[in-house]
Design an enzyme around this catalytic site. Structure first.
Site, PDB file in Angstrom:
ATOM      1  N   HIS A 128      -8.045  -5.048  -1.222  1.00 38.12           N
ATOM      2  CA  HIS A 128      -6.800  -4.533  -0.661  1.00 38.12           C
ATOM      3  C   HIS A 128      -6.133  -5.514   0.302  1.00 38.12           C
ATOM      4  CE1 HIS A 128      -4.143  -1.109  -0.173  1.00 38.12           C
ATOM      5  NE2 HIS A 128      -4.201  -1.221   1.144  1.00 38.12           N
ATOM      6  N   SER A 187       0.847  -1.188   0.000  1.00 38.50           N
ATOM      7  CA  SER A 187       0.000   0.000   0.000  1.00 38.50           C
ATOM      8  C   SER A 187       0.888   1.246   0.000  1.00 38.50           C
ATOM      9  CB  SER A 187      -0.956  -0.040   1.190  1.00 38.50           C
ATOM     10  OG  SER A 187      -1.993   0.880   1.036  1.00 38.50           O
ATOM     11  N   ASP A 215      -9.705  -3.916  -5.273  1.00 40.23           N
ATOM     12  CA  ASP A 215      -9.102  -3.068  -4.238  1.00 40.23           C
ATOM     13  C   ASP A 215      -9.802  -1.715  -4.190  1.00 40.23           C
ATOM     14  OD1 ASP A 215      -7.404  -1.600  -2.553  1.00 40.23           O
ATOM     15  OD2 ASP A 215      -5.657  -2.729  -3.216  1.00 40.23           O
TER      16      ASP A 215
END
Length: 682
Positions: free
Chosen positions: A654, A534, A619
């Site tokens: 995610h 991320s 995501d």
């Protein structure tokens, strides 16, 4: 097999007199068959290149899975007349939520079996579950896509039947009123921002739910929660650097909401309740490392706040827990967490003792006020996560449960942890580094070392145990966590020094740690690897542009790499709420600074390390097209013959694959990638 080549469609992006050409902009067309074809082609290519590691991946997967107890269960916790337990059954991926009335000898009641709920879904996540105060009903939420958009349902816990109430497109959290008649929940807007709070009457149509709060400011998200005392329901509105909380009595769900303290620029605070007072952690009055105050419920605004724990420049106050006669603080000093117990009757304080050079300690679930028992957790790089119960009166500790490491001969004594300090390029700042390795691993320029970092949002990556990581340590790797600026490891200023127009400190710190580890001969560039996910993917993406030959290999998990384009697009989830973290590129100064480090915008014709890039099609935090575009641009421009692999999970978001063990296959792929590179290098 041919290396995938993405087509190019020139897209001109202009702002502030600057012109960018983005030939892969078209990849944001989620429903375009050519996008799907490209992602699938990359998946097939990654599978082709990694085919020689399939046996190794299977070995790693079995090895990792074997370390977990298949029929594990949580420590029972008593609340409102019931003992609550979460358990896993052998051969099943998801938890089973149970309770027992009054005693642990009572018959088990299964409230929710997530395995049944997950049937027929490629992806499944149980967001939250909460019993009504009368213990008759349960509200729970599920996500079957991976975009963190949940559906709430209500279950009769006595009959097992579902009520017709079905509430869609929400955050998943449901908070009960004291009369069992209502739940409060939050809906998301089209950009997935939590922005409206609704009140739902049980048994009625959600179409008739009343909106009780609408957060108009796009920089703020909302939460809804109940205090530990169960007496108040709060709505919190928060941006990166500002908070506002409003409340009602949980016994008066139709009542008017009262603001505790109106939002003020740079004023952060969070609230808990006990007796006649609200207890508040805040940075008010320039308390940059936060302090604890209290104020009467009847006079909640800032003019009545009175210090309980004053601000300290060398100690970050991270959390607290209130009991009838004790207050427990979660503090961080010189990077290490401490638990401080204070007897509110006489003011006497003491700290719990921890011995590892680097570790994590945290307050666990403590729902009772009238008790001398504190539940807390402890883990380190060599010690599995352990739950303790500490008698604050007697100062005695009872071990409740320790994470078991199955399937082998694990012993903490076989591993060594260290904490080092690396000097930054400014010659003054010292960057902490936590490391762990097997006792038989010799530190040398030929030793493989994996560095992990994050460095954003004030999030601190502490030194905790990992079952999975043992598979690398047992194969001769050193594992290092770089506690770089942008996190809060060394206090609030550590965060401030790694955001906005100081963001490059985050990247420089990571590079400087890597060079320090090389200089003290723990490894060398030929055997050095980096991993980040991320915002940590942004970290490693930026680092390989600054120092493309420092690492032999890099794993970028769901990486945030197209910073400028994303932060200019207010329709993308999270964008507007991120301005206080990265800056607003609609302003020229922030635009040019952001562009100077954005990984996608700075790919050039040069050598790059071996790369494994991963993403999830659904995501909601970092859209799949960011790593897809980055991969395509790297393929076009890089001048080396190193590996470049891009893997998309077509059914997750995610957080990666759902289920207890399915995600281990992703870990196995990543470790196989590292071991493949190390084998080629040796």
């Amino acid at each position: 097999m041919n290396i995938p080549q993405a087509k190019k469609i020139e897209k001109i992006l202009e702002i502030h007199g600057d012109r960018r050409v983005d030939p892969y902009f078209w990849m944001n067309e989620r429903d375009n068959p050519e996008v799907t074809a490209y992602l699938q082609a990359e998946n097939e290519y990654a599978g082709f290149v990694m085919k020689d590691t399939e046996e190794l991946q299977e070995e790693l997967y079995r090895e990792m899975k074997a370390r977990y107890r298949k029929d594990d269960e949580s420590i029972p916790y008593f609340f409102n007349g019931y003992w609550y337990i979460v358990r896993y059954e052998k051969g099943k991926e998801y938890p089973i939520f149970c309770r027992k009335h009054l005693t642990l000898e009572s018959p088990e009641e299964i409230m929710l079996d997530a395995n049944e709920l997950a049937e027929g879904h490629d992806y499944f996540d149980l967001g939250s579950a909460a019993a009504s105060p009368d213990n008759r009903l349960g509200a729970y939420s599920t996500d079957t896509v991976g975009r963190r958009i949940y559906t709430i349902q209500i279950k009769d816990l006595n009959t097992g039947k579902l009520l017709p109430d079905t509430i869609e497109n929400c955050t998943g959290k449901a908070v009960w009123s004291a009369d069992n008649q209502y739940i409060f929940y939050i809906r998301k807007d089209e950009n997935l921002r939590a922005y409206k709070v609704f009140r739902h009457r049980i048994g009625s149509s959600p179409e008739n739910d009343e909106e009780v709060y609408h957060e108009q400011d796009e920089a703020y998200d909302v939460t809804v929660y109940k205090t530990k005392s169960l007496e108040y329901i709060f709505i919190g509105s928060s941006s990166t650097l500002s908070d506002e909380h409003r409340f009602i009595s949980s016994s008066d769900p139709l009542g008017s909401w009262q603001i505790l303290q109106s939002r003020t620029e740079d004023l952060e605070y969070s609230v808990e309740h006990f007796g006649d007072d609200f207890y508040i952690i805040t940075n008010a009055d320039d308390a940059f490392n936060f302090k604890l105050v209290k104020t009467p419920v009847t006079k909640p605004d800032i003019s009545h706040w009175r210090d309980i724990v004053p601000h300290r420049e060398d100690v970050l106050l991270e959390g607290f827990e209130i009991f009838r006669h004790f207050i427990v603080l979660e503090e961080r000093k010189e990077g290490l967490l401490r638990l401080k117990v204070t007897d509110s009757r006489n003011g006497e304080s003491h700290y719990l003792k921890f011995s590892d050079p680097t570790y994590t300690a945290f307050i666990s679930l403590n729902l009772e006020f009238v008790t001398t028992k504190l539940r807390y957790g402890y883990t380190s790089l060599t010690q599995p996560t352990t739950a303790y119960e500490y008698d604050m009166e007697e100062r005695t500790t009872t071990l409740l449960k320790q994470q078991e490491v199955m399937g082998g001969n694990f012993s903490p004594e076989n591993y060594i942890s260290e904490r080092l300090w690396a000097k930054s390029r400014d010659g003054e700042t010292m960057i902490p580094v936590s490391l762990v390795y097997h006792k038989d691993t010799a530190k040398s320029p030929d030793t493989p070392l994996l560095m992990y970092g994050y460095g954003s949002y004030g999030h601190t990556v502490d030194a905790g145990f990992s079952n999975v990581r043992l598979s690398l340590l047992d194969r001769g790797f050193i594992y290092a966590i770089a506690h770089i600026r942008g996190g809060e490891y060394l206090g609030r200023e550590w965060y401030e020094e790694g955001r906005m127009l100081k963001k490059k400190n985050t990247f420089y710190d990571f590079i400087d740690v890597a060079k320090h580890l090389i200089s003290i001969k723990y490894t060398s560039s030929r055997h050095l690897y980096a991993m980040g996910g991320s915002a940590g993917g942004l970290l490693v993406g930026a680092v390989i542009n600054f120092e493309p030959e420092l690492f032999n290999g890099v794993i970028a998990q769901v990486p945030f790499v197209d910073v400028v384009t994303t932060m200019l697009d207010e329709t993308i989830p999270l964008t507007t709420g991120e301005y206080d973290e990265w800056g607003n590129p609609n302003e020229s100064e922030y635009y040019h600074y952001m562009k100077s480090y954005s990984p996608y915008d700075n790919v050039e014709a040069r050598n790059y390390p071996n790369l494994l890039i991963t993403t999830g099609l659904h995501d909601s935090q970092v859209q799949y097209w960011e790593p897809a575009k980055w991969t395509a641009k790297l393929r076009e421009l890089k001048t080396d013959s190193n590996l470049l692999l891009f893997k998309t999970d077509m059914s997750s978001g995610h957080g990666g694959a759902s289920g207890r063990f399915e995600s281990l296959k992703e870990d196995a792929l990543e470790f196989a990638f590292l071991l493949k590179l190390e084998k080629r290098t040796s």
